[in-house]
Scaffold this motif. Structure first.
Motif, PDB file in Angstrom:
ATOM      1  N   GLY A   9       0.793  -1.215   0.000  1.00 55.93           N
ATOM      2  CA  GLY A   9       0.000   0.000   0.000  1.00 55.93           C
ATOM      3  C   GLY A   9       0.827   1.267   0.000  1.00 55.93           C
ATOM      4  O   GLY A   9       0.279   2.366  -0.054  1.00 55.93           O
ATOM      5  N   GLY A  10       2.161   1.122   0.081  1.00 59.72           N
ATOM      6  CA  GLY A  10       3.035   2.285  -0.047  1.00 59.72           C
ATOM      7  C   GLY A  10       3.501   2.905   1.244  1.00 59.72           C
ATOM      8  O   GLY A  10       4.088   3.993   1.228  1.00 59.72           O
ATOM      9  N   SER A  11       3.287   2.230   2.391  1.00 59.72           N
ATOM     10  CA  SER A  11       3.787   2.775   3.650  1.00 59.72           C
ATOM     11  C   SER A  11       4.042   1.646   4.638  1.00 59.72           C
ATOM     12  O   SER A  11       3.547   0.523   4.461  1.00 59.72           O
ATOM     13  CB  SER A  11       2.796   3.779   4.251  1.00 59.72           C
ATOM     14  OG  SER A  11       1.575   3.138   4.580  1.00 59.72           O
ATOM     15  N   VAL A  12       4.830   1.948   5.665  1.00 60.65           N
ATOM     16  CA  VAL A  12       5.077   1.002   6.751  1.00 60.65           C
ATOM     17  C   VAL A  12       4.630   1.648   8.057  1.00 60.65           C
ATOM     18  O   VAL A  12       4.531   2.877   8.167  1.00 60.65           O
ATOM     19  CB  VAL A  12       6.564   0.593   6.834  1.00 60.65           C
ATOM     20  CG1 VAL A  12       6.959  -0.198   5.603  1.00 60.65           C
ATOM     21  CG2 VAL A  12       7.479   1.823   7.002  1.00 60.65           C
ATOM     22  N   ARG A  13       4.374   0.822   9.063  1.00 58.85           N
ATOM     23  CA  ARG A  13       3.862   1.303  10.353  1.00 58.85           C
ATOM     24  C   ARG A  13       4.758   0.793  11.479  1.00 58.85           C
ATOM     25  O   ARG A  13       4.454  -0.209  12.130  1.00 58.85           O
ATOM     26  CB  ARG A  13       2.413   0.853  10.550  1.00 58.85           C
ATOM     27  CG  ARG A  13       1.459   1.450   9.523  1.00 58.85           C
ATOM     28  CD  ARG A  13       0.012   1.052   9.746  1.00 58.85           C
ATOM     29  NE  ARG A  13      -0.862   1.739   8.813  1.00 58.85           N
ATOM     30  CZ  ARG A  13      -1.373   2.951   9.001  1.00 58.85           C
ATOM     31  NH1 ARG A  13      -1.091   3.602  10.127  1.00 58.85           N
ATOM     32  NH2 ARG A  13      -2.147   3.516   8.093  1.00 58.85           N
ATOM     33  N   PRO A  14       5.865   1.481  11.721  1.00 55.97           N
ATOM     34  CA  PRO A  14       6.778   1.038  12.780  1.00 55.97           C
ATOM     35  C   PRO A  14       6.129   1.088  14.148  1.00 55.97           C
ATOM     36  O   PRO A  14       5.387   2.018  14.470  1.00 55.97           O
ATOM     37  CB  PRO A  14       7.941   2.039  12.677  1.00 55.97           C
ATOM     38  CG  PRO A  14       7.345   3.247  12.027  1.00 55.97           C
ATOM     39  CD  PRO A  14       6.329   2.714  11.071  1.00 55.97           C
ATOM     40  N   GLY A  15       6.396   0.058  14.947  1.00 61.72           N
ATOM     41  CA  GLY A  15       5.867   0.003  16.303  1.00 61.72           C
ATOM     42  C   GLY A  15       4.449  -0.483  16.424  1.00 61.72           C
ATOM     43  O   GLY A  15       3.940  -0.623  17.542  1.00 61.72           O
ATOM     44  N   ALA A  16       3.802  -0.776  15.308  1.00 60.70           N
ATOM     45  CA  ALA A  16       2.394  -1.166  15.357  1.00 60.70           C
ATOM     46  C   ALA A  16       2.177  -2.480  16.096  1.00 60.70           C
ATOM     47  O   ALA A  16       1.110  -2.703  16.672  1.00 60.70           O
ATOM     48  CB  ALA A  16       1.825  -1.269  13.945  1.00 60.70           C
ATOM     49  N   ASP A  17       3.191  -3.358  16.098  1.00 57.35           N
ATOM     50  CA  ASP A  17       3.027  -4.644  16.772  1.00 57.35           C
ATOM     51  C   ASP A  17       3.370  -4.565  18.261  1.00 57.35           C
ATOM     52  O   ASP A  17       3.240  -5.556  18.984  1.00 57.35           O
ATOM     53  CB  ASP A  17       3.875  -5.720  16.091  1.00 57.35           C
ATOM     54  CG  ASP A  17       5.374  -5.423  16.130  1.00 57.35           C
ATOM     55  OD1 ASP A  17       5.762  -4.350  16.654  1.00 57.35           O
ATOM     56  OD2 ASP A  17       6.155  -6.255  15.635  1.00 57.35           O
ATOM     57  N   GLY A  18       3.831  -3.397  18.733  1.00 59.18           N
ATOM     58  CA  GLY A  18       4.142  -3.219  20.146  1.00 59.18           C
ATOM     59  C   GLY A  18       5.474  -3.762  20.584  1.00 59.18           C
ATOM     60  O   GLY A  18       5.818  -3.674  21.772  1.00 59.18           O
TER      61      GLY A  18
END
Length: 375
Positions: free
Chosen positions: A347-356
């Motif tokens: 989708g064109g982005s990453v989400r650092p820290g999303a998994d905790g």
């Protein structure tokens, strides 16, 4: 700092260690000025009690020797929570060793490992320790090496855009120090055909062109909707970057070879770029990368993270003037192979820290990495 005790608030750093891994490329790679068939990853491990932190840089194996001989003794015994103090102490310690280049890479790896350690000691994702400015970090697919034939380039670009949904991609140009302009132009046109009209197209000359060559190419870039022209001339030629910037429509970017904060001040003072690039594995680590982002914001410019995407992601999410992060094929391939905790760019982005997960979330897959270990 000079005159300050080695210790500090919180637990001390008990150990600094290194490991070096050389991973062959999946095919020969080249940009406008350099060719290679393997990439070396230098890992810095820091430990406080039973908690470890990890950082790394891409560079010569001798980088590990700098960490072992020049930096480990400076950091060991210092407070693990006082990362800026350790960064300053390391920077002062290598003054006569030649801080730019390889030494800066060593310092950067240790600094980032210390930030990872601090976040793990506190039990929080690194982005939470820093404070998030955004939940998602835009990425752009980066590769398109000059060694690729038409089919290989087309396949890579379509994989990013059509399969992963990354709406911005970059190819290398400036082949053979600018001696293959005709092929550069053809490849730009082919790249646009591969990705369609909706995706953004970027090019990177790695400083291969002369000023006039880069300006002449500007019209062709406009014809194909290229919006990002990276290092059209050498990143050391600040006047040349400014000249090209004034003459072309695409945004001019540079900064990946900035090894210390003053370089970026000069880059901005010269009005040489439309977007500042900084590399956390070269510039002095996360400590200095955040300062560069602040300099750029004060000048009204965005910052882009250069390469090593998994190491940049948390810092990138913590600055309000982020443009994007480079999802560089060579480094993504290595990081996916050697680490657990990697991110998904769909989708064109990453989400650092999303998994905790605490720290930057990466852990070395020792068994997978061992065949590539060279030091």
């Amino acid at each position: 700092m000079e005159g300050a005790p080695a210790g500090g608030a919180g637990p001390p750093v008990d150990e600094v260690a290194t490991a070096v891994y050389t991973v062959p490329t999946d095919s020969p790679e080249a940009d406008g000025t350099l060719s290679w068939d393997a990439t070396t990853l230098v890992v810095a491990h820091v430990r406080s009690g039973t908690t470890g932190g990890l950082g790394y840089t891409y560079g010569a194996p001798a980088t590990a020797h700098v960490i072992d001989e020049q930096l480990a003794g400076v950091v060991t015994g210092r407070g693990a929570l006082d990362v800026p103090a350790a960064n300053e102490a390391m920077s002062r310690a290598v003054r006569n060793a030649g801080r730019p280049g390889l030494v800066a890479g060593a310092l950067s790896a240790v600094d980032t490992a210390l930030w990872d350690l601090k976040a793990r000691l506190l039990g929080v994702p690194l982005v939470r320790l820093l404070g998030a400015a955004a939940g998602a970090v835009p990425v752009y697919g980066s590769g398109g090496f000059t060694t690729y034939g038409e089919q290989a380039q087309d396949r890579q670009l379509r994989e990013w855009v059509a399969e992963q949904g990354i709406p911005r991609v970059k190819i290398k140009i400036g082949e053979s120090w600018g001696a293959a302009e005709d092929r550069d132009r053809r490849r730009i046109g082919l790249a646009r055909r591969s990705i369609g009209d909706a995706a953004e197209l970027y090019v990177d000359a790695n400083g291969a062109y002369t000023r006039k060559q880069a300006i002449r190419l500007g019209g062709r870039l406009a014809d194909h909707g290229v919006t990002w022209f990276e290092e059209p001339v050498s990143s050391d030629d600040l006047a040349g970057l400014a000249q090209v910037r004034a003459a072309v429509g695409a945004d001019v970017a540079a900064g990946e070879y900035g090894y210390a904060l003053p370089y970026f001040w000069h880059l901005l003072a010269a009005q040489a770029v439309d977007c500042v690039q900084a590399d956390i594995t070269r510039c002095g680590g996360l400590t200095v990368w955040l300062r560069i982002a602040a300099l750029a914001q004060a000048a009204g410019l965005a910052i882009s993270g250069h390469c090593a995407p998994h190491l940049h992601a948390h810092a990138a999410a913590a600055v309000p003037n982020l443009r994007h992060l480079e999802w560089f094929h060579d480094h993504v391939r290595i990081e996916n192979r050697l680490f657990d905790g990697v991110l998904d760019p769909a989708g064109g982005s990453v989400r650092p820290g999303a998994d905790g997960a605490p720290g930057h979330g990466l852990s070395l897959r020792a068994r997978a990495a061992e065949p590539y270990r060279v030091g």
